[in-house]
Design a protein around this motif. Structure first.
Motif, PDB file in Angstrom:
ATOM      1  N   GLN A 245      42.822  45.175  40.766  1.00  0.00           N
ATOM      2  CA  GLN A 245      42.575  44.080  41.718  1.00  0.00           C
ATOM      3  C   GLN A 245      42.660  42.728  40.999  1.00  0.00           C
ATOM      4  O   GLN A 245      43.241  41.772  41.519  1.00  0.00           O
ATOM      5  CB  GLN A 245      41.184  44.233  42.350  1.00  0.00           C
ATOM      6  N   ALA A 246      42.092  42.670  39.792  1.00  0.00           N
ATOM      7  CA  ALA A 246      42.100  41.408  39.049  1.00  0.00           C
ATOM      8  C   ALA A 246      43.532  41.009  38.699  1.00  0.00           C
ATOM      9  O   ALA A 246      43.914  39.839  38.810  1.00  0.00           O
ATOM     10  CB  ALA A 246      41.257  41.548  37.785  1.00  0.00           C
ATOM     11  N   SER A 247      44.337  41.998  38.292  1.00  0.00           N
ATOM     12  CA  SER A 247      45.724  41.688  37.909  1.00  0.00           C
ATOM     13  C   SER A 247      46.491  41.150  39.116  1.00  0.00           C
ATOM     14  O   SER A 247      47.308  40.238  38.986  1.00  0.00           O
ATOM     15  CB  SER A 247      46.426  42.931  37.379  1.00  0.00           C
ATOM     16  N   GLU A 248      46.211  41.706  40.290  1.00  0.00           N
ATOM     17  CA  GLU A 248      46.905  41.220  41.489  1.00  0.00           C
ATOM     18  C   GLU A 248      46.538  39.763  41.775  1.00  0.00           C
ATOM     19  O   GLU A 248      47.405  38.939  42.052  1.00  0.00           O
ATOM     20  CB  GLU A 248      46.560  42.104  42.700  1.00  0.00           C
ATOM     21  N   ILE A 249      45.251  39.440  41.661  1.00  0.00           N
ATOM     22  CA  ILE A 249      44.838  38.042  41.904  1.00  0.00           C
ATOM     23  C   ILE A 249      45.471  37.133  40.858  1.00  0.00           C
ATOM     24  O   ILE A 249      45.986  36.057  41.155  1.00  0.00           O
ATOM     25  CB  ILE A 249      43.296  37.919  41.871  1.00  0.00           C
ATOM     26  N   GLN A 250      45.473  37.598  39.617  1.00  0.00           N
ATOM     27  CA  GLN A 250      46.008  36.776  38.520  1.00  0.00           C
ATOM     28  C   GLN A 250      47.490  36.478  38.706  1.00  0.00           C
ATOM     29  O   GLN A 250      47.995  35.466  38.225  1.00  0.00           O
ATOM     30  CB  GLN A 250      45.769  37.480  37.178  1.00  0.00           C
ATOM     31  N   GLY A 251      48.172  37.365  39.417  1.00  0.00           N
ATOM     32  CA  GLY A 251      49.597  37.128  39.689  1.00  0.00           C
ATOM     33  C   GLY A 251      49.821  35.908  40.566  1.00  0.00           C
ATOM     34  O   GLY A 251      50.921  35.350  40.582  1.00  0.00           O
ATOM     35  N   THR A 252      48.802  35.484  41.291  1.00  0.00           N
ATOM     36  CA  THR A 252      48.997  34.333  42.184  1.00  0.00           C
ATOM     37  C   THR A 252      48.105  33.146  41.855  1.00  0.00           C
ATOM     38  O   THR A 252      48.363  32.040  42.308  1.00  0.00           O
ATOM     39  CB  THR A 252      48.712  34.725  43.661  1.00  0.00           C
ATOM     40  N   SER A 253      47.009  33.345  41.108  1.00  0.00           N
ATOM     41  CA  SER A 253      46.108  32.211  40.847  1.00  0.00           C
ATOM     42  C   SER A 253      45.385  32.369  39.521  1.00  0.00           C
ATOM     43  O   SER A 253      44.906  33.448  39.189  1.00  0.00           O
ATOM     44  CB  SER A 253      45.063  32.104  41.965  1.00  0.00           C
ATOM     45  N   PHE A 254      45.331  31.257  38.786  1.00  0.00           N
ATOM     46  CA  PHE A 254      44.534  31.208  37.555  1.00  0.00           C
ATOM     47  C   PHE A 254      43.145  30.633  37.838  1.00  0.00           C
ATOM     48  O   PHE A 254      42.301  30.579  36.974  1.00  0.00           O
ATOM     49  CB  PHE A 254      45.209  30.286  36.526  1.00  0.00           C
ATOM     50  N   ASN A 255      42.935  30.134  39.062  1.00  0.00           N
ATOM     51  CA  ASN A 255      41.739  29.325  39.352  1.00  0.00           C
ATOM     52  C   ASN A 255      40.948  29.864  40.530  1.00  0.00           C
ATOM     53  O   ASN A 255      40.258  29.099  41.192  1.00  0.00           O
ATOM     54  CB  ASN A 255      42.158  27.884  39.699  1.00  0.00           C
TER      55      ASN A 255
END
Ligand code: HEM
Length: 531
Positions: A245-255
C-alpha cells in the motif's frame, strides 16, 4: 513640521512596493547593473548583492534526525483528573489542574532517518513532538508514534543513526548496515518487530498514536514523585500501511501525510488526540522482569492502566513553513514545575543533545524566535550572541544591573512553589548496562498480539531486507526471533531459506569479504552466536 521622508516623494511608495531589507524601494528587479547592456557587472549593485547573498543562506542545517516534518497549532485541554482522582494527587503542573483549562500548543510530526524532502511513505518511526506554551513557561513532550525505542543507552545513539542513515561512501541506505547494528544490539529487537510490521508505516500523521517513550516523573505539592509514561491516542482511529500500500501511494505522492494534515485542518476537520498516562511508584520495581527506566519496554496495561488526563486539538495550519515548522526547537529538558526527569539513561542523554544541536542548527538566540519563545513574560540576564534582537528585560528593570544578586535592583529569584522533589542518590560510578534486560520477551508478546496480516507483512518485510544481508547477520536475527517466539523464528528462517533458493534479490553469500566462502561465514556466525 518635518515631512515624513517616506511620503515626501513624487514616486510615493505603495503598499505593494518591493523594497530590499534596508527599506530601499527596488526600481529594477530584472537586470543587474552592468557596463552597457552586455556587462560586465559592477560590485556596487547593492540590491543584487543583498538578494543573492540572502538566497545563498536560505537553508539552515536540517535536523540531524527527524528532518522531514509537518506542523500545526492547536490547544491542550485538561480534564483536571487522573482517572477517579484529582490529578493534583500526582502532579502540581498547572496545565493539568482544572477541568477545561486550555493551553496553546504547537506540534511537529516527522519521520526520522530520511532527509528533508524524502517520501512520507518510508518505513521509519514517526516523531510526535508537542510544545505546550503554559503559564509557567514551555513544556516540550518530544515523543514518537511507537511506544518504545531501539536502544536504552544514549551513548549508542550516534552509532545507531550512522548505521540507519545512508552509507558514507555510496550515500545509499543499506538494510545490511541497519541489521548489522540491530543484530549486535539485541535490545533493539522489540522495536525492529514494530518497525518492520505495518506499524512502521503509519497511514498519515492524524491516524497514529504518540508516546513520550522515555520515563518521566510527576511531582505533587508535597514533593512526592511517581514515574510516568505519556501516550497520545488519536480520536481519528489508528491506520497503518502494508509495504505494498505504501509503495502505491509513493508512486503518486511524496507528501501525502503533510497534505492530509494540512487539508483536514483547512477543511475544519480538526484532528484530536487524548493524552493518557501510565503511573508507577518511584522505585526499581524488582517484581517486574524489566526495568521501568528501560525505554525498549512497554509497561503492561493490566498492571499500569492508561489514565486519561486531557485532550489536544489541532486547529490552525502554520502561516509559514520555515518560520514555524523548520525553526521550532523541542527538547526533553524543557519541563515545568510538577514535571521532572527520571534516571532513564536515554532521557538524560537526549536532554543534553537537543538544545546543543539547536544552538548549532538555529542559533544561540533560538529561544527568542516567536515559535520557541514562551507566551509569557521572560526576564533573564542573558544577552549577546548572533541574531539577538531584544533584551529579556522586566518592565522597569534597571538596565545597568544585568547580574544577580544585587542590592541596586535587577532581577530576583522566584519563590519555590510546593516542596522540592529531592531524590536520594548513591552508588558506585560505573559503566554498566542495567540488570533486567529481557531483550526478546516483549517482542514475542508483540508478535502474538499482531493480527495475521500484520505478522505476514512483518515476515515478508524482514525477509525482503534480510535476504540481502551477510549470513552472520541473518543467523543472529533468526536467533532473536526464535527466542521471542517459536513461530516468529520459524517463519523468518523458512522465508529466508526460500528467498535464498530463489536467489532473486539476494547478494551472493559472504560477498562482504572476497576471501570468505559462504560456509565459512555461516560457521563463523555459529561460533560467535551468543544466543
Ligand atoms: C539518546 C537518544 C537520542 C538523541 C541523542 C536524540 C537526538 C535528537 C536530535 C539531535 C534531534 C534534532 C533536534 C533538532 O534539530 O531540533 C532529535 C529530534 C527528535 N527526536 Fe531525538 N534523540 C534521541 C532519542 C529519541 C527518542 C527515544 C525519541 C522518541 C521519544 C526521539 C524523538 C525525537 C523527535 C520527535 C525529534 C524531532 C523534533 C522536532 O520535530 O523538531 N528522539 N533527536
Amino acid at each position: 513640521m518635518a515631512e515624513n521622508p517616506t511620503t515626501n516623494n513624487s514616486n510615493e511608495e505603495q503598499e505593494d512596493t518591493l523594497t530590499n531589507r534596508q527599506g530601499h524601494p527596488v526600481t529594477n528587479n530584472q537586470n543587474l547593473r552592468t557596463v552597457g547592456s552586455r556587462g560586465p557587472a559592477v560590485l556596487e549593485n547593492y540590491d543584487f548583492l543583498e538578494k543573492i547573498s540572502h538566497f545563498d543562506r536560505e537553508r539552515i542545517p536540517e535536523r540531524v534526525v527527524h528532518a522531514r516534518g509537518a506542523g500545526a497549532h492547536g490547544y491542550f485541554e485538561a480534564y483536571g483528573t487522573a482517572g477517579d482522582e484529582p490529578v493534583s494527587n500526582y502532579t502540581r503542573a498547572k496545565l493539568f489542574q482544572n477541568k477545561g483549562k486550555q493551553t496553546p500548543v504547537f506540534v511537529r510530526f516527522s519521520s526520522v532517518i530520511h532527509g528533508g524532502h524524502s517520501p512520507e511513505t518510508l518505513r521509519d518511526p514517526r516523531g510526535f513532538a508537542v510544545k505546550f506554551y503554559t503559564e509557567d513557561g514551555n513544556w516540550d513532550l518530544v515523543g514518537n508514534n511507537l511506544k518504545i525505542f531501539f536502544i536504552r543507552d544514549a551513548i549508542k545513539f550516534p552509532d545507531m543513526i550512522h548505521a540507519f542513515k545512508p552509507d558514507p561512501i555510496t550515500n545509499i541506505q543499506d538494510g545490511e548496515r541497519f541489521f548489522d547494528f540491530c543484530a549486535s544490539s539485541p535490545e533493539s529487537f522489540h522495536m525492529v518487530t514494530f518497525v518492520y510490521s505495518p506499524w512502521g508505516i503509519p497511514a498519515n500523521y492524524r491516524m497514529m498514536q504518540g508516546s513520550g517513550v522515555n520515563t518521566y516523573k510527576w511531582v505533587n505539592q508535597e514533593g512526592v514523585a511517581v514515574l510516568v509514561k505519556y501516550h497520545w491516542e488519536p480520536k481519528q482511529g489508528i491506520k497503518n500501511l502494508t509495504q505494498q500500500q505504501a509503495s502505491e501511494i509513493q508512486g503518486t505522492s511524496f507528501n501525502h501525510a503533510t497534505q492530509d494534515l494540512h487539508d483536514a485542518i483547512k477543511d475544519g476537520d480538526y484532528p484530536e488526540w487524548e493524552l493518557l498516562v501510565q503511573i508507577m511508584s518511584d522505585n526499581e520495581h524488582l517484581e517486574l522482569d524489566f526495568d521501568p527506566l528501560d525505554d525498549t519496554k512497554l509497561w503492561p496495561e493490566d498492571l499500569f492502566p492508561w489514565i486519561p488526563v486531557g485532550k489536544m486539538v489541532l486547529n490552525k495550519n502554520p502561516e509559514d513553513y520555515f518560520t514555524e515548522v523548520e525553526q521550532v526547537a523541542f527538547g526533553t529538558g524543557v519541563l515545568v514545575d510538577g514535571l521532572d526527569f527520571s534516571d532513564d539513561k536515554m532521557l538524560q542523554g537526549r536532554t543534553f543533545s537537543y538544545s546543543d544541536t539547536q544552538r548549532h542548527r538555529v542559533g544561540a538566540n533560538y529561544l527568542q524566535l516567536p515559535i520557541n519563545s514562551p507566551k509569557k513574560r521572560v526576564a533573564t540576564n542573558q544577552s549577546g550572541g548572533q541574531m539577538q534582537y531584544k533584551l529579556d528585560r522586566a518592565p522597569g528593570q534597571n538596565p545597568h544591573i544585568n547580574y544577580e544578586p544585587s542590592i541596586l535592583g535587577g532581577l530576583k529569584e522566584a519563590e519555590q512553589d510546593g516542596i522540592e522533589h529531592t531524590p536520594f542518590i548513591e552508588g558506585d560510578l560505573v559503566r554498566e548496562s542495567i540488570d533486567r534486560q529481557s531483550n526478546t520477551k516483549q517482542a514475542g508478546d508483540t508478535y502474538r498480539n499482531f493480527e495475521e496480516w500484520e505478522r505476514a507483512d512483518l515476515i515478508s518485510n524482514l525477509v525482503s531486507d534480510l535476504s540481502n544481508c551477510d549470513p552472520r547477520i541473518q543467523i543472529k536475527m533468526i536467533a532473536l526471533a526464535e527466542e521471542a517466539d517459536e513461530e516468529y523464528g520459524r517463519r523468518l528462517r523458512e522465508g529466508l531459506a526460500q528467498a535464498s533458493t530463489k536467489g532473486s534479490s539476494q547478494k551472493p553469500l559472504g560477498n562482504r569479504d572476497g576471501d570468505k566462502a559462504p560456509e565459512k561465514a555461516v560457521k563463523k556466525a555459529h561460533d560467535a552466536d551468543p544466543y
